[in-house]
Structures are given as structure tokens and as C-alpha cells.
Scaffold this active site. Structure first.
Site, short mmCIF file in Angstrom:
data_model
loop_
_atom_site.label_atom_id
_atom_site.label_comp_id
_atom_site.label_asym_id
_atom_site.label_seq_id
_atom_site.Cartn_x
_atom_site.Cartn_y
_atom_site.Cartn_z
CE LYS A 35 -0.52 0.26 5.05
NZ LYS A 35 -1.48 0.29 6.18
N GLY A 39 10.15 -1.72 -0.34
CA GLY A 39 11.28 -1.42 0.55
C GLY A 39 10.84 -1.25 1.98
N GLY A 114 -3.87 -4.46 0.99
CA GLY A 114 -4.33 -5.83 0.85
C GLY A 114 -4.91 -6.38 2.15
N GLY A 176 16.95 1.29 23.98
CA GLY A 176 17.27 0.18 23.08
C GLY A 176 17.97 0.70 21.83
CB VAL A 177 18.46 -0.88 18.49
CG1 VAL A 177 19.10 -0.48 17.16
CG2 VAL A 177 19.04 -2.20 18.96
CD GLU A 197 15.39 0.85 28.73
OE1 GLU A 197 14.62 0.01 29.25
OE2 GLU A 197 15.27 1.23 27.55
NE ARG A 262 9.38 -0.69 13.31
CZ ARG A 262 8.90 0.45 12.82
NH1 ARG A 262 9.29 1.61 13.31
NH2 ARG A 262 8.03 0.44 11.81
CB ALA A 309 16.30 -5.00 7.56
CG HIS A 435 49.34 -5.45 11.38
ND1 HIS A 435 48.86 -5.13 12.63
CD2 HIS A 435 50.44 -4.67 11.16
CE1 HIS A 435 49.64 -4.19 13.16
NE2 HIS A 435 50.60 -3.90 12.29
#
Length: 458
Positions: A35, A39, A114, A176-177, A197, A262, A309, A435
């Protein structure tokens, strides 16, 4: 009238389009329903735009700190219109490439919202399509807390990536992230940042060693944080937002970023009506990503587990191969690499020390300080690599790799091979690491764990 496909995929994010492309490669007819834009969140509102902001933040820090490298540079300011133009151009180029791949793979893109209306049927804008197999890949949304309304000066990452100014003071709700990445960006851009947090540590899903290391580095960067502290309320005016904590403390800022995780996009999509079990909105599956209903599979953020992802990519590929009868090996969730792209970067794969002890009992760990790594000294970064061995016997494999330091996310590729191939410390110690690279630090850590340290003490 209905059109019939071998595979219909609801959602064209990371998991959805990966499934579509792999299924098409395997000769299956594929319809991809979306919709918004191919991506999904990752490309348009998540991974890619946030990492572009983080790179701009790294450039700002380099300009500000040039003198320590003998370079006479200074930071005169942040042009957010320029930053956003750079970010948006990166997204646009990748989006154009994806659109080309949809056509090249002969995937039918069905644009519209959908809905599952039968165990083999999807409806989009009144048109019905039949699928011999259905893949649910509807993704996720930015969550908030009960009673915490979004809007005005209270925003999520979706709005934060498009800010046209640098806030002077910002509070980030969630360590968090997402929270620590935005805190890192804004600090580099010149903001005064405070993270709140509720759990005892920043990046609480990581090994406690990494959490403590990150907290130490954030203190050095003067990023304030309050861990083990619950948010109780917020009020806002036209100019400020005031955050209340359970301690009675109040923090005034220009913005509040809500970064509390999320949630799965599964509401009102016909899942439950067609027999799909939902657990707190997520779609539970078996280890082959089948929902237990008809020929319906689920991939990506709606499946309980890490919302990453690259997990979605791999699950999409797995399901395409499963549908095609290739019987791919089951994905080991612990073998999925994890990277938090703040400064310093946090990267890991496998079990934390606590998880390994729960599984194996006695374990052996080794910590290699980046102070012994030449490239890390050149970059002027502090950090470490911690290895966790699944037992104390010589033939016990490495079951956890935990890293922190500037650019250490780039080392997680070898780290996930070490875990997924059940490498022994000696296996990695015998490999030659170039190295001077930060990659060398992985080799040094394994040398030490194998009992033959070179630039560290065993």
C-alpha cells in the site's frame, strides 16, 4: 473475477520483497501487494535513513575533533536541509534500484491495501487474487506507551528522521537500539540529550558487558541517561515538553522521542478471521515459518523474535525455497548478527554469557581490549571484544561474540561465521587477519581464548 499466482505476498518490506525475488528466481509466479512503497520501513523510514544520519553525525564529529589528528578543522554548524537532502538521495537511489528489480524479476506489483479474505485469497481495492501459497509480511509500526499520545513535540523515529532543525534539548524514551542511535546522532549534531530507560541497562538485550561499556562511553560523550527509571507522564506547550519520571523528577526539553520498540502490523488485515493465531499481535509460526493454517507463511517483524531487516530478508528467502520444495535448513535465530550503529558501535552474534551459562553450565569467556589493536588506536576508539565459549573443554565451540568500538559493526560478518559454523577458538586463531585492521582484534581475541595470546594477557 480473480487472478491466480503461485505466491501472493502481503507487504513489500525486507521480508516480502526478498521472498518475491527468490520465488521468481525459482520459476514461481508472484504477486507482491504493497500500500506504500517497495522497501518498506527499512528503506524509507528505518535502517537506511537513520544510518545516513549516523554517518552525517560521524562526519560532524570528525570535523569537530580534527585537531587531535593534526588537522585544522572545525564544525561551523549543521545544515539539516543538506543532511536531509543527502539522506533522501541515498533512499531514492536504492528505491529506484528496487523498482527495477521488481520488473527484472517479473514480479506483479499490486499497489493498494491488501487484506486476507480467505486461506488462499487476498483482496486489494475490491479485486480478489488467489494464491496457492500466501506469505504474510505486513511489517511493524512505532509503538508508544499507554496514555502517551503522539503529536506536537512528542514524536517517533518516523518523524525524527525528517526533522528540519537540530533540537537544543531532547529526551529519548527508551534505551534500546533506536533510542541510543538517535541519542548518538543528536549529540553529534550538538543537542543536549537525556535517555530514559525503564530496564537496568542501555541496550538491555545485549550482553551486560557491552551495556556497561556503552554506558561508559556515553558518559564520556556527555550523553545523559537514567536507567531503571520509569516514565510517568508528559505535558507540552507550544515551546517545550516536560517529561515526568517515577522518581518525581521532571525534565524539560524541546522534543520527546518515543523509542519503546515496534509493534506488529496485523490489525484489521483479516488474519484472525481466517484462522491465523495472533499472540499480542504477532503471528507465531513453526520453525519453518508456517502459520499452521493452509499454505500460509509469515516472515519479518510480525513473527516473534528479533525485528531486524536482515532477519526478514533471510526468512523471505527461506519461505520462497520452502514453497519451491528445496527444504532449506532452519534459521538459527541466535545466529543472526545484531548491530547498534551509535558511536561507539555495538555488534554481537550468538549467546550472551548469561544465556550460555543457562544452557551449558560452566563456560569460558575472554575479553580483548581494543587498546591492543593498532587500527583502533589510529581511529582513537576505545572498546573490546568479548568471546563466550560453550563450556570449558578444548572442543567447546565459540557460542557468543560481543563487540564494541567505532566501526566494529563491520566485524560482525566474520563473527556470525564463527558462531554459525561452530568454530573452535583454535580454528579462528589459526586464520590470518590482515594488519593493521580492526578485524585483527577478532583474531587476537581467539588467540587469547585458545591459550596463546599475542598482544593481550590470557
Amino acid at each position: 473475477m480473480s487472478d491466480t499466482y503461485d505466491v501472493i505476498i502481503l507487504g513489500a518490506g525486507s521480508g516480502g520483497y526478498a521472498c518475491a525475488f527468490r520465488a521468481a528466481e525459482l520459476g514461481l509466479s508472484v504477486a507482491l501487494v504493497e500500500k506504500d512503497k517497495v522497501g518498506g520501513t527499512c528503506l524509507h523510514r528505518g535502517c537506511i535513513p537513520t544510518k545516513a544520519l549516523l554517518h552525517a553525525a560521524e562526519v560532524a564529529d570528525s570535523a569537530r575533533e580534527g585537531e587531535q589528528f593534526g588537522v585544522k578543522s572545525s564544525l561551523s554548524g549543521i545544515d539539516m536541509s543538506g543532511v536531509n537532502s543527502y539522506k533522501d538521495n541515498v533512499v531514492a537511489r536504492l528505491y529506484k534500484g528496487l523498482q527495477g528489480l521488481v520488473k527484472a524479476n517479473k514480479v506483479t506489483l499490486i499497489e493498494g491495501a491488501g487484506k486476507l479474505v480467505g486461506q488462499d485469497t487476498v483482496e486489494v481495492d475490491g479485486q480478489r487474487y488467489q494464491g496457492r501459497n500466501i506469505v504474510l509480511a505486513s511489517g511493524s509500526y512505532s509503538k508508544t506507551l499507554p496514555g502517551l499520545e503522539l503529536g506536537g513535540r512528542v514524536l517517533t523515529s518516523t518523524e525524527a528522521i525528517n526533522l528540519d532543525y537540530v533540537p537544543e534539548r531532547v529526551v529519548v524514551l527508551g534505551g534500546g537500539v533506536i533510542g541510543v542511535e538517535f541519542a548518538s546522532v543528536w549529540k553529534s549534531f550538538g543537542s543536549e540529550v537525556t535517555i530514559v530507560e525503564a530496564l537496568p541497562n542501555l541496550v538491555p538485550n545485549e550482553d551486560e558487558f557491552l551495556s556497561k561499556q556503552l554506558e561508559r562511553q556515553f558518559r564520556k560523550r556527555k550523553i545523559a541517561f537514567k536507567t531503571g527509571t520509569k516514565f510517568t507522564g508528559v505535558t507540552q506547550t507550544s515551546d517545550t515538553v516536560t517529561i515526568s519520571l517515577e522518581t518525581g523528577e521532571q525534565i524539560e526539553a524541546d522534543l520527546l522521542l518515543v523509542a519503546v520498540g515496534r509493534g506488529p502490523n496485523t490489525a484489521d488485515l483479516g488474519y484472525e478471521e481466517n484462522g491465523i493465531t495472533l499472540d499480542r499481535g504477532f503471528v507465531p509460526t513453526n520453525d519453518r515459518l508456517h502459520t499452521g493454517v493452509g499454505n500460509i507463511y509469515a516472515v519479518g517483524d510480525i513473527v516473534p523474535g528479533l525485528q531486524l531487516a536482515h532477519r526478514g530478508f533471510q526468512q523471505g528467502i527461506f519461505v520462497a525455497e520452502e514453497i519451491a520444495g528445496l527444504h532449506p535448513p532452519v534459521i538459527d535465530e541466535k545466529g543472526i548478527p545484531r548491530v547498534t550503529y551509535c558511536e561507539p558501535e555495538v555488534a554481537s552474534v550468538g549467546l550472551t554469557e548469561a544465556q550460555a551459562k543457562e544452557l551449558y553450565g560452566d563456560v569460558k569467556t575472554m575479553t580483548y581490549d581494543l587498546a591492543g589493536n593498532g587500527k583502533s588506536q589510529i581511529l582513537k576508539t576505545a572498546g573490546a571484544i568479548k568471546l563466550v565459549k560453550g563450556g570449558t573443554a578444548d572442543d567447546a565451540p565459540v557460542v557468543g561474540v560481543h563487540m564494541i568500538g567505532t566501526r566494529m559493526g563491520e566485524q560482525v560478518g566474520e563473527a556470525q561465521l564463527i558462531y554459525n559454523w561452530e568454530a573452535l577458538p583454535d580454528d579462528v586463531a589459526n586464520l590470518i587477519h590482515a594488519h593493521p585492521t580492526q578485524n585483527e582484534a577478532l583474531g587476537e581475541a581467539h588467540l587469547a581464548l585458545a591459550g596463546k595470546p599475542l598482544h593481550s594477557h590470557s
